[in-house]
Design a protein around this motif. Structure first.
Motif, mmCIF file in Angstrom:
data_model
loop_
_atom_site.group_PDB
_atom_site.id
_atom_site.type_symbol
_atom_site.label_atom_id
_atom_site.label_comp_id
_atom_site.label_asym_id
_atom_site.label_seq_id
_atom_site.Cartn_x
_atom_site.Cartn_y
_atom_site.Cartn_z
ATOM 1 N N ASN A 141 0.817 -1.210 0.000
ATOM 2 C CA ASN A 141 0.000 0.000 0.000
ATOM 3 C C ASN A 141 0.850 1.260 0.000
ATOM 4 O O ASN A 141 0.701 2.135 -0.866
ATOM 5 C CB ASN A 141 -0.934 -0.007 1.212
ATOM 6 C CG ASN A 141 -2.024 1.048 1.094
ATOM 7 O OD1 ASN A 141 -1.778 2.211 0.829
ATOM 8 N ND2 ASN A 141 -3.256 0.632 1.331
ATOM 9 N N SER A 142 1.758 1.388 0.968
ATOM 10 C CA SER A 142 2.562 2.612 1.024
ATOM 11 C C SER A 142 3.531 2.687 -0.139
ATOM 12 O O SER A 142 3.842 3.782 -0.621
ATOM 13 C CB SER A 142 3.321 2.700 2.349
ATOM 14 O OG SER A 142 4.172 1.588 2.538
ATOM 15 N N VAL A 143 4.001 1.528 -0.626
ATOM 16 C CA VAL A 143 4.898 1.536 -1.780
ATOM 17 C C VAL A 143 4.163 2.055 -3.015
ATOM 18 O O VAL A 143 4.620 2.979 -3.693
ATOM 19 C CB VAL A 143 5.466 0.130 -2.043
ATOM 20 C CG1 VAL A 143 6.300 0.128 -3.322
ATOM 21 C CG2 VAL A 143 6.309 -0.354 -0.871
ATOM 22 N N VAL A 144 3.011 1.459 -3.312
ATOM 23 C CA VAL A 144 2.265 1.834 -4.514
ATOM 24 C C VAL A 144 1.689 3.243 -4.395
ATOM 25 O O VAL A 144 1.909 4.106 -5.254
ATOM 26 C CB VAL A 144 1.147 0.815 -4.797
ATOM 27 C CG1 VAL A 144 0.215 1.328 -5.885
ATOM 28 C CG2 VAL A 144 1.744 -0.530 -5.193
ATOM 29 N N ASN A 145 0.943 3.503 -3.331
ATOM 30 C CA ASN A 145 0.318 4.811 -3.201
ATOM 31 C C ASN A 145 1.337 5.910 -2.928
ATOM 32 O O ASN A 145 1.123 7.059 -3.326
ATOM 33 C CB ASN A 145 -0.754 4.773 -2.108
ATOM 34 C CG ASN A 145 -1.999 4.032 -2.564
ATOM 35 O OD1 ASN A 145 -2.678 4.470 -3.484
ATOM 36 N ND2 ASN A 145 -2.287 2.899 -1.942
ATOM 37 N N GLY A 146 2.430 5.558 -2.268
ATOM 38 C CA GLY A 146 3.494 6.537 -2.083
ATOM 39 C C GLY A 146 4.092 6.963 -3.402
ATOM 40 O O GLY A 146 4.256 8.163 -3.681
ATOM 41 N N GLY A 147 4.441 5.990 -4.244
ATOM 42 C CA GLY A 147 5.003 6.317 -5.550
ATOM 43 C C GLY A 147 4.036 7.091 -6.422
ATOM 44 O O GLY A 147 4.404 8.064 -7.094
ATOM 45 N N VAL A 148 2.770 6.671 -6.420
ATOM 46 C CA VAL A 148 1.752 7.350 -7.234
ATOM 47 C C VAL A 148 1.560 8.790 -6.762
ATOM 48 O O VAL A 148 1.488 9.730 -7.580
ATOM 49 C CB VAL A 148 0.423 6.581 -7.179
ATOM 50 C CG1 VAL A 148 -0.711 7.398 -7.793
ATOM 51 C CG2 VAL A 148 0.551 5.244 -7.906
ATOM 52 N N ALA A 149 1.464 9.007 -5.449
ATOM 53 C CA ALA A 149 1.271 10.358 -4.920
ATOM 54 C C ALA A 149 2.454 11.254 -5.255
ATOM 55 O O ALA A 149 2.278 12.439 -5.597
ATOM 56 C CB ALA A 149 1.050 10.304 -3.411
ATOM 57 N N MET A 150 3.673 10.716 -5.171
ATOM 58 C CA MET A 150 4.849 11.515 -5.500
ATOM 59 C C MET A 150 4.860 11.896 -6.982
ATOM 60 O O MET A 150 5.204 13.022 -7.344
ATOM 61 C CB MET A 150 6.109 10.749 -5.115
ATOM 62 C CG MET A 150 6.258 10.553 -3.612
ATOM 63 S SD MET A 150 7.556 9.386 -3.153
ATOM 64 C CE MET A 150 9.013 10.388 -3.463
ATOM 65 N N THR A 200 -5.579 12.588 -7.899
ATOM 66 C CA THR A 200 -4.802 11.356 -7.730
ATOM 67 C C THR A 200 -4.130 11.324 -6.365
ATOM 68 O O THR A 200 -4.103 10.276 -5.700
ATOM 69 C CB THR A 200 -3.752 11.235 -8.847
ATOM 70 O OG1 THR A 200 -4.405 11.267 -10.117
ATOM 71 C CG2 THR A 200 -2.977 9.938 -8.720
ATOM 72 N N VAL A 201 -3.590 12.448 -5.929
ATOM 73 C CA VAL A 201 -2.997 12.515 -4.583
ATOM 74 C C VAL A 201 -4.064 12.210 -3.535
ATOM 75 O O VAL A 201 -3.837 11.423 -2.602
ATOM 76 C CB VAL A 201 -2.375 13.905 -4.321
ATOM 77 C CG1 VAL A 201 -1.865 13.992 -2.886
ATOM 78 C CG2 VAL A 201 -1.233 14.179 -5.295
ATOM 79 N N ALA A 202 -5.247 12.816 -3.683
ATOM 80 C CA ALA A 202 -6.329 12.591 -2.715
ATOM 81 C C ALA A 202 -6.719 11.125 -2.657
ATOM 82 O O ALA A 202 -6.935 10.573 -1.563
ATOM 83 C CB ALA A 202 -7.540 13.455 -3.075
ATOM 84 N N LYS A 203 -6.816 10.473 -3.803
ATOM 85 C CA LYS A 203 -7.209 9.062 -3.827
ATOM 86 C C LYS A 203 -6.133 8.187 -3.184
ATOM 87 O O LYS A 203 -6.442 7.207 -2.492
ATOM 88 C CB LYS A 203 -7.464 8.606 -5.263
ATOM 89 C CG LYS A 203 -8.641 9.295 -5.944
ATOM 90 C CD LYS A 203 -9.947 8.984 -5.249
ATOM 91 C CE LYS A 203 -11.151 9.567 -5.993
ATOM 92 N NZ LYS A 203 -11.189 11.037 -5.987
ATOM 93 N N SER A 204 -4.857 8.503 -3.397
ATOM 94 C CA SER A 204 -3.792 7.696 -2.802
ATOM 95 C C SER A 204 -3.738 7.883 -1.291
ATOM 96 O O SER A 204 -3.459 6.939 -0.551
ATOM 97 C CB SER A 204 -2.446 8.050 -3.438
ATOM 98 O OG SER A 204 -2.365 7.518 -4.751
ATOM 99 N N ILE A 205 -4.013 9.093 -0.819
ATOM 100 C CA ILE A 205 -4.098 9.315 0.629
ATOM 101 C C ILE A 205 -5.260 8.507 1.208
ATOM 102 O O ILE A 205 -5.124 7.872 2.264
ATOM 103 C CB ILE A 205 -4.274 10.814 0.933
ATOM 104 C CG1 ILE A 205 -2.993 11.581 0.577
ATOM 105 C CG2 ILE A 205 -4.627 11.031 2.405
ATOM 106 C CD1 ILE A 205 -3.133 13.089 0.702
ATOM 107 N N ARG A 206 -6.386 8.527 0.510
ATOM 108 C CA ARG A 206 -7.555 7.764 0.972
ATOM 109 C C ARG A 206 -7.244 6.272 1.000
ATOM 110 O O ARG A 206 -7.630 5.559 1.947
ATOM 111 C CB ARG A 206 -8.740 8.053 0.042
ATOM 112 C CG ARG A 206 -10.022 7.321 0.399
ATOM 113 C CD ARG A 206 -10.627 7.824 1.682
ATOM 114 N NE ARG A 206 -11.907 7.186 1.935
ATOM 115 C CZ ARG A 206 -12.065 5.993 2.506
ATOM 116 N NH1 ARG A 206 -11.002 5.304 2.882
ATOM 117 N NH2 ARG A 206 -13.270 5.491 2.691
ATOM 118 N N ALA A 207 -6.569 5.776 -0.026
ATOM 119 C CA ALA A 207 -6.261 4.348 -0.100
ATOM 120 C C ALA A 207 -5.337 3.912 1.021
ATOM 121 O O ALA A 207 -5.387 2.761 1.477
ATOM 122 C CB ALA A 207 -5.629 4.025 -1.455
#
Length: 741
Positions: A567-576, A594-601
């Motif tokens: 989760n943090s790997v995927v959503n971290g990379g996507v948010a960055m 996209t940042v908002a969705k990754s924070i939510r995920a």
């Protein structure tokens, strides 16, 4: 020329059917026709997440010059089957649509072949195209005949609640409420475009494959309007019912410090606290939530609520109208804010009822709170109050207010952080001097090395993703600190090579995308000012194609809802990646959404730290998960000025202690599937800074010296000379961390 049509699949989960109505601004699709998310939108002109399984046959992406379009061709020459598939969450109403062409058929062809994850009776082919090119149902009802080489648009609108479907040919409904082949439903549904087993050469193609939630097939115009709306429902449940239940009330969470009032969450600068069994709340934030005007007289230490209520700091009494009311405790001042006893303010003064869930949630209002007798609503309210859940508008405003527009670097560090590191190096700080020399040696090995290449290993690109991440951090930081352009140029060669990859393996192993996106975004950010506009366009386009597009497809399909380190790997990379693109003209809304969705995920993973900071997967995977929390959270902090309270998730503050206990004098306690390693916990300086735990910094310094570890770019970014003499909390010899058994 054939105009590309659209393919659609609709999946409707019960609560979405009830609550996720959607009305387009143009009025094309009403709330009772479209039910929620778009799961798949593939025209083969851009990256996609469909999985190709050719086995011993052939599946290729082709270009037809006559009709000027790309499509997928399945060619069968062996007895094996072959298919292209997409997996989605199970739903009630699903529309499957595709443009289909058959060149030759020795065996039947199965478009829209269903497979569920149920244990029995799990496949269904409702439509087939026979070798004579007759389109029939599973029970041999004739639909139409087609000609070899001609393209036709097929759409199957399935109603899984009634186990029946409608069928459309070239936009015309030709089959009504036809019984569906019996299938046992599960939590997921896979749709395959399939060539079955059998002898004989068979070739067919398809294009414009899409999946969306609706009762019927949508027209091209309707779907276009729907697809371009950024407000369509996503994979993450709506908060509307929770907000409705809290309407007219004030809710607060003692652990997250958040207060919900007047329809929005706020984070007071001085949070509520518990003292000697009494809960104190900030009087202004709570009272204004009930539309009461609050005034403060610093001379008399008097608080006025409206016209009729008066309180005094230090006095266990309040005046309500003409009557004096005794309080169980006196209001007091904390960091310039007046806090008052919760129940006294709510019940004795404001005349409200107080609901407490027994842990950290408090709801204040008139009458009984609905969640007190509705466990499901209460659970979702607890989750709602644990996290800020910023939307794209808030993130955009924070990004602007943080001064990040047009500024680089902005991921993990800002220009002032670069200057701080330079100042330490210029002052001959021993730690930073040694770290810079080490960084120089590492970069020397990267300077003339061949760029990162597209090399798969066991269907993974992960090794190349991590190689790029290492090079990006090292070369990028060394360029920022020295200004030597040959290092920026070496980094660009790696980024350009990765930009030209056919994909970042999103269709098979999304972890590869997360790590690649993190390295790519960090590298791009660090040399942004060195690059020409043309080079920037190349790198921005790659981030969109290889990361943002497949990530958004996932966010609006089943979501990036991993419960482990993924989760943090995927959503971290996507948010960055999204933060890197956040001020690109015309792309802002998509980036911030996209940042908002990754924070939510990320909420699906953060409870794994509860209650003490342990990590069930093993210390090694804990290190990976927290390292990406560091990258994502610090990027939010540097770009937006806040990590949106993610570091206050239950147990997260103890993750450094957990790391301390599972690393002993000889190395790692390797329970679960971890392997022996030295305790190279790269995020400890960041944790020390963020959580105000100098003992975490002391632990990192101890590990560096005791195990002979090399100082990393992360150590340099978050190092503070005060760490050298810091005295932190002395931990007991033994520690017990729950939820790891």
């Amino acid at each position: 020329m054939r105009v590309k049509s659209l393919i659609s699949v609709v999946i409707c989960i019960a609560y979405i059917v009830i609550s996720a109505g959607f009305v387009l601004t143009g009025g094309g699709v009403s709330a009772n026709e479209f039910l929620g998310r778009i799961f798949c939108d593939v025209d083969f002109e851009k990256p996609h997440s469909l999985e190709f399984v050719p086995k011993t046959n052939s599946i290729t992406e082709e270009y037809d010059e006559d009709i000027e379009t790309h499509y997928v061709k399945l060619s069968k020459s062996t007895n094996d089957d072959a298919y292209v598939q997409n997996r989605i969450s199970q739903a009630n109403h699903v529309v499957f649509e595709a443009d289909i062409m058959v060149e030759k058929a020795a065996v039947s062809i199965y478009p829209f072949y269903f497979r569920t994850n149920a244990s029995a009776n799990y496949t269904a082919a409702n439509i087939s195209i026979t070798p004579s090119l007759e389109v029939i149902t599973h029970d041999n009802v004739h639909i139409t005949n087609i000609s070899a080489g001609d393209w036709h648009n097929f759409a199957l609108a399935a109603d899984f609640s009634e186990m029946e479907f409608d069928f459309y040919v070239d936009g015309i409904k030709v089959l009504y409420e036809h019984p569906m082949k019996s299938v046992t439903l599960g939590s997921t549904l896979t749709c395959r475009m399939r060539l079955p087993t059998g002898e004989g050469e068979t070739v067919w193609g398809f294009d414009n494959f899409m999946i969306y939630e609706a009762y019927r097939k949508l027209s091209r115009e309707e779907f276009d309007e729907l697809a371009t709306s950024i407000d369509r429902p996503s994979a993450y449940p709506s908060d509307d019912d929770v907000k409705e239940a809290l309407s007219g009330r004030v809710a607060l969470d003692l652990q997250s410090r958040l207060i919900f009032r007047s329809g929005e969450k706020v984070e007071p600068d001085v949070p509520a606290l518990v003292k000697k069994g009494t809960t104190y709340v900030p009087v202004r934030v709570v009272s204004e939530g009930f539309d009461m005007e609050v005034s403060w007289d610093v001379i008399t230490q008097q608080i006025k609520l409206g016209d009729d209520i008066t309180l005094w700091v230090g006095r266990s009494a309040a005046k309500v109208g003409d009557e004096m009311v005794s309080l169980p405790a006196a209001p007091e001042i904390r960091r310039g804010r007046v806090l008052v006893p919760l129940r006294a303010l709510s019940e004795l003064i404001l005349g409200k009822e107080v609901f407490w869930d027994g842990t950290s949630l408090i709801v204040i209002g008139d009458g009984e709170y609905e969640g007190s007798s509705d466990e499901d609503l209460l659970t979702r309210t607890r989750e709602f109050m644990k996290y800020v859940r910023p939307d794209r508008t808030k993130i955009r405003n924070d990004f602007i207010n943080a001064g990040s527009v047009g500024v680089h670097p902005r991921l993990m560090i800002k220009p002032e952080d670069v200057q701080r590191m330079k100042d330490l190096i210029d002052s001959k700080d021993p730690f930073m001097t040694e770290a810079l020399n080490r960084l120089k040696n590492v970069c020397a090995g990267y300077l003339y090395a061949a760029p990162v290449e597209y090399q798969m290993s066991s269907s993974k690109l992960l090794g190349q993703s991590r190689l790029l991440l290492a090079r990006a951090h090292a070369l990028g930081l060394y360029y920022l600190l020295t200004g030597y352009e040959e290092y920026a140029e070496a980094l660009y060669r790696n980024l350009e090579s990765v930009a030209n990859f056919p994909d970042w393996n999103h269709h098979t192993h999304f972890l590869d995308v997360g790590e690649m996106a993190a390295g790519f975004a960090i590298g791009y950010d660090s040399i942004y000012n060195y690059l020409t506009p043309e080079r920037r366009d190349i790198l921005s386009d790659a981030l969109k194609r290889h990361c943002i597009i497949p990530a958004r497809e996932a966010h609006y399909n089943s979501g990036l809802k991993y419960y482990n380190n993924w989760n943090s790997v995927v959503n971290g990379g996507v948010a960055m990646a999204a933060l890197m693109l956040a001020d690109e003209p015309g792309y802002e809304e998509i980036a911030f959404d996209t940042v908002a969705k990754s924070i939510r995920a990320l909420e699906y993973m953060m409870p794994e730290f509860a209650p003490d900071g342990a990590w069930e997967e093993s210390p090694g995977y804990r290190n990976l998960a927290v390292a990406y929390c560091m990258r994502m959270f610090s990027s939010l902090e540097s770009a937006c000025g806040t990590n949106y309270g993610l570091t206050r998730a239950t147990g997260f503050s103890g993750t450094g202690e957990f790391a301390a206990y599972v690393h002993g004098p000889t190395g790692l306690y390797n329970y679960h599937d971890a392997s022996y390693s030295k305790p190279d916990i790269i995020e400890l300086f960041w944790l020390a800074k963020t959580l105000k735990r100098p003992d975490y910094a002391a632990l990192r310094l101890y590990h560096l010296e005791t195990f002979g570890l090399y100082k990393t770019p992360y150590d340099m970014m978050f190092y503070d000379p005060s760490y050298e003499t810091a005295e932190g909390e002395i931990l007991p010899l033994d520690g017990y961390f729950r939820n790891t058994e």
